[in-house]
Scaffold this active site. Sequence first.
Site, PDB file in Angstrom:
ATOM      1  N   HIS A  53       0.874  -1.178   0.000  1.00 61.56           N
ATOM      2  CA  HIS A  53       0.000   0.000   0.000  1.00 61.56           C
ATOM      3  C   HIS A  53       0.910   1.227   0.000  1.00 61.56           C
ATOM      4  O   HIS A  53       1.714   1.418   0.916  1.00 61.56           O
ATOM      5  CB  HIS A  53      -0.920  -0.002   1.222  1.00 61.56           C
ATOM      6  CG  HIS A  53      -1.891  -1.133   1.220  1.00 61.56           C
ATOM      7  ND1 HIS A  53      -2.186  -1.883   2.342  1.00 61.56           N
ATOM      8  CD2 HIS A  53      -2.644  -1.653   0.215  1.00 61.56           C
ATOM      9  CE1 HIS A  53      -3.071  -2.807   2.028  1.00 61.56           C
ATOM     10  NE2 HIS A  53      -3.365  -2.691   0.745  1.00 61.56           N
ATOM     11  N   GLU A  56       1.757   3.781   3.037  1.00 59.49           N
ATOM     12  CA  GLU A  56       2.184   3.252   4.334  1.00 59.49           C
ATOM     13  C   GLU A  56       3.706   3.366   4.407  1.00 59.49           C
ATOM     14  O   GLU A  56       4.448   2.416   4.163  1.00 59.49           O
ATOM     15  CB  GLU A  56       1.671   1.818   4.495  1.00 59.49           C
ATOM     16  CG  GLU A  56       0.139   1.780   4.475  1.00 59.49           C
ATOM     17  CD  GLU A  56      -0.432   0.380   4.554  1.00 59.49           C
ATOM     18  OE1 GLU A  56       0.352  -0.592   4.639  1.00 59.49           O
ATOM     19  OE2 GLU A  56      -1.667   0.253   4.538  1.00 59.49           O
ATOM     20  N   HIS A 148       3.210  -3.277   7.121  1.00 59.81           N
ATOM     21  CA  HIS A 148       2.160  -2.308   6.804  1.00 59.81           C
ATOM     22  C   HIS A 148       1.967  -1.350   7.974  1.00 59.81           C
ATOM     23  O   HIS A 148       2.420  -1.598   9.091  1.00 59.81           O
ATOM     24  CB  HIS A 148       0.823  -3.026   6.565  1.00 59.81           C
ATOM     25  CG  HIS A 148       0.782  -3.836   5.317  1.00 59.81           C
ATOM     26  ND1 HIS A 148       0.094  -3.448   4.192  1.00 59.81           N
ATOM     27  CD2 HIS A 148       1.343  -5.038   5.008  1.00 59.81           C
ATOM     28  CE1 HIS A 148       0.232  -4.364   3.244  1.00 59.81           C
ATOM     29  NE2 HIS A 148       0.993  -5.337   3.717  1.00 59.81           N
ATOM     30  N   GLU A 211       0.994  -5.171  11.045  1.00 58.40           N
ATOM     31  CA  GLU A 211       0.354  -3.851  11.103  1.00 58.40           C
ATOM     32  C   GLU A 211       1.015  -3.086  12.244  1.00 58.40           C
ATOM     33  O   GLU A 211       0.943  -3.492  13.397  1.00 58.40           O
ATOM     34  CB  GLU A 211      -1.153  -3.986  11.336  1.00 58.40           C
ATOM     35  CG  GLU A 211      -1.894  -4.737  10.232  1.00 58.40           C
ATOM     36  CD  GLU A 211      -2.082  -3.910   8.975  1.00 58.40           C
ATOM     37  OE1 GLU A 211      -1.802  -2.689   9.008  1.00 58.40           O
ATOM     38  OE2 GLU A 211      -2.521  -4.483   7.955  1.00 58.40           O
TER      39      GLU A 211
END
Length: 324
Positions: A53, A56, A148, A211
Amino acid sequence: MQDFLALTLQGEQPATREGKQANFSWRWLGEGLLECTPHAQYDKAVVLSAGVHGNETAPIELLSHLCTDLFAGRLKLAVRLLLVLGNPYAMRQGKRYVHDDVNRMFCGGYKNLPVTEESKRAEVLEQTVATFFQESSSQAKRYHYDLHTAIRASLLPTFALFPYQTHGYDADLTASLEAADLDALVYHNALGKTFTHFTSENFKAASATLELGKALPFGQNDLSQFASIDEVIRNVVSEQALPVRNKPKIRVFQVSDSLIKKDEEFHMNLSAEAPNFSTFTKGEIIATQPSGNYVVEQDQVWILFPNPNVKIGLRAGLVLTETI
């Protein structure tokens, strides 16, 4: 080797596409793709990816600094390593993605989408990773850390997701995530089309999606907040002992269900700003839609990645139960 991140953001190639350092050889495999192989024997083949992504940025910066330190000799490489900046097209525009979510395109998912820069990139990433693992020593254990940051707040700020797999989960991978002071581990209950599902399913890699906090523009990250995971991935690639965990025992969750948006009139009983790991208890309604409401049957569940705005037929959130 010039600055890995700068070259990728500028869409440029290094002056030379391969070379040798004191203890490893390297090859530029294409935009945002760098392979490093130690001169000495190795027993691990590791993929470190970020930027699947494009907005990020903190994990992208971590990998860039790690690369710089490898080439400067400040960090000794002891594993075969593939560094991946996943979606340069979106990175240059400061967007999560431009056309479609690349992290839903793996395991051949890109074949069902229109041909775009991002669908072509997913195919390139699959081919590059396949070649990397196939050309690595057959004795080497395979690992994939996909880094991420989140687009919403989280009651458990840092966590890892394991792809669903029928083979056992790797103890060394789990130990590294615990050492990185993550707050939670989440185990998927079904196959998916993420990057880590691809590497786990096709190459039996020990894979995890991490994450690690909030998405911010390049240059605005406080990288000290990522010191624990940075130390761990550096210790992984240099095969140094893992640090001691400094947080309470890591919490463990299992995906029990997916919230599927079946109708246009789909509403979740959560505010737009509700954090990840928001909870519901038995009898409460998580989501309503004409085809049927989702009512909690367990004593307590947690919601991950709630998003009522997805297209019909797609997942609007994950329902978790905690493993005691």
